[in-house]
Write a protein that holds these residues in place. Structure first.
Motif, mmCIF file in Angstrom:
data_model
loop_
_atom_site.group_PDB
_atom_site.id
_atom_site.type_symbol
_atom_site.label_atom_id
_atom_site.label_comp_id
_atom_site.label_asym_id
_atom_site.label_seq_id
_atom_site.Cartn_x
_atom_site.Cartn_y
_atom_site.Cartn_z
ATOM 1 N N LYS A 17 0.829 -1.195 0.000
ATOM 2 C CA LYS A 17 0.000 0.000 0.000
ATOM 3 C C LYS A 17 0.870 1.254 0.000
ATOM 4 O O LYS A 17 2.041 1.219 0.363
ATOM 5 C CB LYS A 17 -0.914 0.019 1.238
ATOM 6 C CG LYS A 17 -1.742 -1.252 1.424
ATOM 7 C CD LYS A 17 -2.654 -1.519 0.250
ATOM 8 C CE LYS A 17 -3.476 -2.800 0.456
ATOM 9 N NZ LYS A 17 -4.242 -3.182 -0.756
ATOM 10 N N ASP A 18 0.252 2.344 -0.386
ATOM 11 C CA ASP A 18 0.947 3.620 -0.460
ATOM 12 C C ASP A 18 1.567 3.989 0.885
ATOM 13 O O ASP A 18 0.934 3.850 1.933
ATOM 14 C CB ASP A 18 -0.030 4.711 -0.899
ATOM 15 C CG ASP A 18 0.648 5.816 -1.690
ATOM 16 O OD1 ASP A 18 1.313 5.511 -2.681
ATOM 17 O OD2 ASP A 18 0.515 6.993 -1.289
ATOM 18 N N GLY A 19 2.798 4.448 0.868
ATOM 19 C CA GLY A 19 3.475 4.907 2.069
ATOM 20 C C GLY A 19 4.241 3.836 2.819
ATOM 21 O O GLY A 19 4.903 4.132 3.826
ATOM 22 N N MET A 20 4.186 2.599 2.364
ATOM 23 C CA MET A 20 4.846 1.505 3.080
ATOM 24 C C MET A 20 6.357 1.503 2.871
ATOM 25 O O MET A 20 6.868 1.944 1.847
ATOM 26 C CB MET A 20 4.306 0.146 2.613
ATOM 27 C CG MET A 20 2.984 -0.255 3.204
ATOM 28 S SD MET A 20 2.562 -1.956 2.706
ATOM 29 C CE MET A 20 1.205 -2.302 3.833
ATOM 30 N N VAL A 21 7.052 0.990 3.887
ATOM 31 C CA VAL A 21 8.447 0.593 3.739
ATOM 32 C C VAL A 21 8.440 -0.899 3.428
ATOM 33 O O VAL A 21 7.868 -1.694 4.192
ATOM 34 C CB VAL A 21 9.257 0.884 5.015
ATOM 35 C CG1 VAL A 21 10.690 0.386 4.854
ATOM 36 C CG2 VAL A 21 9.242 2.376 5.335
ATOM 37 N N GLY A 49 11.864 1.148 -0.518
ATOM 38 C CA GLY A 49 12.352 -0.226 -0.487
ATOM 39 C C GLY A 49 13.606 -0.370 0.361
ATOM 40 O O GLY A 49 14.401 0.561 0.473
ATOM 41 N N VAL A 50 13.752 -1.547 0.960
ATOM 42 C CA VAL A 50 14.986 -1.926 1.646
ATOM 43 C C VAL A 50 15.466 -3.214 0.989
ATOM 44 O O VAL A 50 14.819 -4.258 1.095
ATOM 45 C CB VAL A 50 14.758 -2.142 3.159
ATOM 46 C CG1 VAL A 50 16.056 -2.603 3.826
ATOM 47 C CG2 VAL A 50 14.249 -0.869 3.822
ATOM 48 N N ALA A 51 16.581 -3.139 0.287
ATOM 49 C CA ALA A 51 17.067 -4.275 -0.491
ATOM 50 C C ALA A 51 17.875 -5.240 0.369
ATOM 51 O O ALA A 51 18.599 -4.824 1.275
ATOM 52 C CB ALA A 51 17.928 -3.781 -1.655
ATOM 53 N N THR A 52 17.757 -6.532 0.062
ATOM 54 C CA THR A 52 18.483 -7.564 0.804
ATOM 55 C C THR A 52 19.782 -7.984 0.136
ATOM 56 O O THR A 52 20.482 -8.861 0.653
ATOM 57 C CB THR A 52 17.593 -8.806 0.996
ATOM 58 O OG1 THR A 52 17.156 -9.263 -0.296
ATOM 59 C CG2 THR A 52 16.380 -8.497 1.867
ATOM 60 N N SER A 69 18.703 2.240 3.331
ATOM 61 C CA SER A 69 19.378 1.104 3.951
ATOM 62 C C SER A 69 18.610 0.672 5.192
ATOM 63 O O SER A 69 17.771 1.422 5.723
ATOM 64 C CB SER A 69 20.811 1.483 4.338
ATOM 65 O OG SER A 69 20.795 2.335 5.473
ATOM 66 N N LEU A 70 18.901 -0.518 5.668
ATOM 67 C CA LEU A 70 18.248 -1.012 6.875
ATOM 68 C C LEU A 70 18.555 -0.101 8.067
ATOM 69 O O LEU A 70 17.726 0.068 8.960
ATOM 70 C CB LEU A 70 18.696 -2.449 7.161
ATOM 71 C CG LEU A 70 18.036 -3.172 8.332
ATOM 72 C CD1 LEU A 70 16.513 -3.209 8.186
ATOM 73 C CD2 LEU A 70 18.580 -4.585 8.475
ATOM 74 N N ASN A 71 19.715 0.501 8.068
ATOM 75 C CA ASN A 71 20.078 1.420 9.147
ATOM 76 C C ASN A 71 19.213 2.668 9.180
ATOM 77 O O ASN A 71 19.091 3.308 10.228
ATOM 78 C CB ASN A 71 21.545 1.861 8.996
ATOM 79 C CG ASN A 71 22.511 0.803 9.480
ATOM 80 O OD1 ASN A 71 22.223 0.063 10.405
ATOM 81 N ND2 ASN A 71 23.665 0.725 8.838
ATOM 82 N N ASP A 72 18.620 3.016 8.045
ATOM 83 C CA ASP A 72 17.909 4.285 7.930
ATOM 84 C C ASP A 72 16.393 4.173 8.055
ATOM 85 O O ASP A 72 15.672 5.142 7.797
ATOM 86 C CB ASP A 72 18.269 4.960 6.595
ATOM 87 C CG ASP A 72 19.721 5.407 6.561
ATOM 88 O OD1 ASP A 72 20.273 5.704 7.634
ATOM 89 O OD2 ASP A 72 20.310 5.431 5.460
ATOM 90 N N ALA A 107 14.060 -9.581 7.442
ATOM 91 C CA ALA A 107 12.865 -10.300 7.913
ATOM 92 C C ALA A 107 12.587 -10.011 9.377
ATOM 93 O O ALA A 107 11.440 -9.814 9.787
ATOM 94 C CB ALA A 107 13.039 -11.799 7.682
ATOM 95 N N GLN A 108 13.649 -9.980 10.180
ATOM 96 C CA GLN A 108 13.508 -9.723 11.615
ATOM 97 C C GLN A 108 12.916 -8.332 11.871
ATOM 98 O O GLN A 108 12.166 -8.130 12.831
ATOM 99 C CB GLN A 108 14.866 -9.845 12.298
ATOM 100 C CG GLN A 108 14.875 -9.576 13.793
ATOM 101 C CD GLN A 108 14.099 -10.627 14.575
ATOM 102 O OE1 GLN A 108 14.218 -11.821 14.279
ATOM 103 N NE2 GLN A 108 13.322 -10.211 15.540
ATOM 104 N N ALA A 109 13.229 -7.383 11.021
ATOM 105 C CA ALA A 109 12.771 -6.006 11.198
ATOM 106 C C ALA A 109 11.378 -5.759 10.626
ATOM 107 O O ALA A 109 10.861 -4.644 10.713
ATOM 108 C CB ALA A 109 13.767 -5.048 10.539
ATOM 109 N N SER A 110 10.759 -6.789 10.058
ATOM 110 C CA SER A 110 9.509 -6.627 9.318
ATOM 111 C C SER A 110 8.283 -7.018 10.142
ATOM 112 O O SER A 110 8.296 -8.019 10.854
ATOM 113 C CB SER A 110 9.551 -7.473 8.037
ATOM 114 O OG SER A 110 10.660 -7.107 7.244
#
Length: 224
Positions: A17-21, A49-52, A69-72, A107-110
């Protein structure tokens, strides 16, 4: 012929959906998810997007998908990823593409994890597909020797050129072969306790939804 990967990968975009990370997985099935998301972004969808993996990052940038990035990011709303195997208990093996460490961190952060697969990836027992271990280059032979002294057969992953395969993190991969994982929890404990093993490819408590593309063209949605 029905492209099972394509229909599963594209179906997953319905959860975005709109606005998602959005966590962007790595592999030949989620490739189609990212392609579809690129089309949706061009039509006005607003996501981050956060790329793996570096490969996924390059694909997303080419399609105009904004990345961080995942850090951000503080959290990820939904991650869509593929799998090498998954059983009826929603336990799976990942890492055939070499991105298991980053994939597990994302995955852990999701808040929600969706796996997209073809029906051949659904199994009753894990282990037909090799289980990858990301190991540091320093002393990797010691890890291999220790496992094999315990009756666990491994092989060092190499590129088609014959050179040692390196992950995006600069590490090696030992693949456990010829092993059925009838007790994945026990294997998790065993592998997590080995110094030098940074991560293993058993994903035991992450998946919320499986989207399975079938040769018939049917798409099965399996929820936990």
């Amino acid at each position: 012929m029905i492209n099972q990967k394509k229909i599963a990968g594209e179906k997953a975009c319905e959860w975005i959906k709109d606005g998602m990370v959005v966590g962007l997985g790595t592999g030949s099935t989620v490739y189609y998810t990212i392609e579809k998301l690129g089309e949706m972004v061009q039509k006005g969808l607003n996501i981050t997007g956060v790329a793996t993996s570096i490969e996924t990052e390059q694909q997303a940038r080419t399609l105009g998908i904004p990345l961080k990035s995942l850090n951000d990011v503080t959290k990820i709303d939904v991650t869509i990823d593929g799998a090498d195997e998954i059983n009826q208990a929603f336990q799976g093996i990942k890492g055939g593409g070499g991105a298991l460490l980053r994939e597990k961190m994302v995955a852990q952060a999701s808040s929600k994890n969706i796996w997209v697969v073809g029906e051949e990836k659904l199994v009753t027992e894990l282990g037909k597909f090799p289980l990858p271990l990301e190991v540091i280059p320093f002393g990797w032979k010691q890890i291999k020797r220790m496992l094999e002294n315990d009756g666990v057969e491994t092989t060092l992953r190499k590129q088609s050129s014959g050179e040692i395969y390196e992950t995006n993190n600069g590490n090696y991969i030992l693949d456990i072969i010829n092993q059925t994982f009838t007790n994945p929890e026990a294997w998790h404990e065993k592998l997590a306790g080995i110094p030098g093993v940074l991560e293993h490819g058993l994903f035991l408590h992450y998946v919320d939804i499986i989207i399975c593309g079938k040769a018939s063209g049917e798409i099965e949605i399996i929820k936990k």
